[in-house]
Design a protein around this motif. Structure first.
Motif, short mmCIF file in Angstrom:
data_model
loop_
_atom_site.label_atom_id
_atom_site.label_comp_id
_atom_site.label_asym_id
_atom_site.label_seq_id
_atom_site.Cartn_x
_atom_site.Cartn_y
_atom_site.Cartn_z
N UNK A 95 -3.98 0.25 23.94
CA UNK A 95 -4.23 1.68 24.18
C UNK A 95 -3.58 2.54 23.09
N UNK A 96 -3.69 3.86 23.29
CA UNK A 96 -3.16 4.79 22.33
C UNK A 96 -1.71 5.15 22.58
N UNK A 97 -1.23 6.13 21.82
CA UNK A 97 0.16 6.56 21.90
C UNK A 97 0.34 7.59 23.01
N UNK A 117 12.95 10.99 20.18
CA UNK A 117 11.92 10.79 21.19
C UNK A 117 11.71 9.32 21.54
N UNK A 144 8.52 2.86 21.55
CA UNK A 144 9.02 3.20 20.23
C UNK A 144 9.99 4.37 20.35
N UNK A 174 3.18 2.76 24.06
CA UNK A 174 1.81 2.35 23.79
C UNK A 174 1.49 1.15 24.68
N UNK A 233 6.58 16.87 14.07
CA UNK A 233 6.04 15.60 13.62
C UNK A 233 7.14 14.55 13.69
N UNK A 234 6.74 13.31 13.86
CA UNK A 234 7.65 12.18 13.89
C UNK A 234 7.67 11.55 12.51
N UNK A 239 9.99 6.05 12.66
CA UNK A 239 9.73 5.29 13.87
C UNK A 239 10.46 3.95 13.82
N UNK A 266 8.27 7.14 22.63
CA UNK A 266 6.81 7.14 22.70
C UNK A 266 6.40 5.73 23.11
#
Lengths: 110, 124
Positions: free
Chosen positions: B43-45, B35, B94, B39, B110-111, B114, B37
């Motif tokens: 801020x958030x993910x 994946x 990421x 940010x 789930x990851x 990372x 992802x």
């Protein structure tokens, strides 16, 4: 606006127990599993809890996860200064057919 | 050592393009869900895209039609081609390895690994 709702901040003193909530709905938390991530300042996220309440190898047993209905919680026992970080919950959303995150909670150790 | 290392970020003008790379070691990229992802600053993910072991890809609505996820099995590397960049694409990107399965009626993911991330800044 995140699909999962977390309080923006939480705090505690060393040794205390702190709980961070994650509120969702019947399309995400209720039917599926929740995972939690810890992000220390300037670092990548790290898996803390998966499948609602499972800890990966190497994660302290001071961290625990639980779920009830459309809400989940992360509890940190014996709070330590190094626990100061951002915490994110995440789950699958059936309506969106995708991975969703909470907005994150910034934990401060006083 | 099992790890992910991203590269390729930088300052890009609006409307421009960039390709991010994520080099994996210690495991096989093509055998896993992988994946991207992001940010945004402060801020958030936000989940961006996934490619599964069979090569099927999915994107967040915010990047669909502009971003392309791919992998090079010979290099054990994941990529994200980002075109027609906008200011709101500014973020740390990421890459993450995912465990994904179905358990009865539950969708579980789930990851577990990372990378450190690479910063993409879209500005004129």
């Amino acid at each position: 606006q995140s699909v999962l709702t977390q309080p923006p901040s939480a705090s505690g003193t060393p040794g205390q127990r702190v709980t961070i909530s994650c509120s969702g709905s019947t399309s995400n938390i209720a039917p599926n599993t929740v995972n939690w991530y810890q992000q220390l300042p300037g670092a990548a996220p790290k898996l803390l809890i998966y499948h609602d309440n499972q800890r990966p190898s190497g994660v302290s047993d001071r961290f625990s996860g639980s779920k009830s209905g459309t809400s989940a919680s992360l509890t940190i026992s014996g709070l330590q200064s190094e626990d100061e970080a951002d915490y994110y919950c995440a789950a699958w959303d059936d309506n969106l057919s995708g991975r969703v995150f909470g907005g994150g909670t910034k934990l401060t150790v006083l | 050592e099992v790890q992910l290392v991203e590269s390729g970020g930088g300052l890009i003008q609006p409307g421009g393009s960039v390709r991010l790379s994520c080099a994996a070691s210690g495991f096989i990229v093509s055998s896993n869900y992988m994946n991207w992802v992001r940010q945004s600053p402060g801020k958030g993910l936000e989940w961006v895209s996934v490619i599964n072991g069979g090569g099927t890809v999915y994107y967040a609505d915010s990047v669909k039609g502009r971003f392309t996820i791919s992998r090079d099995n010979s290099k054990n590397t994941l990529y994200l081609q980002m075109n027609n960049l906008r200011v709101d694409d500014t973020a740390v990107y990421f890459c993450a390895r995912e465990h994904f399965d179905f358990w009865g009626l539950q969708t579980r993911w789930y990851f577990d690994l990372w990378g450190r991330g690479t910063l993409v800044t879209v500005a004129s």
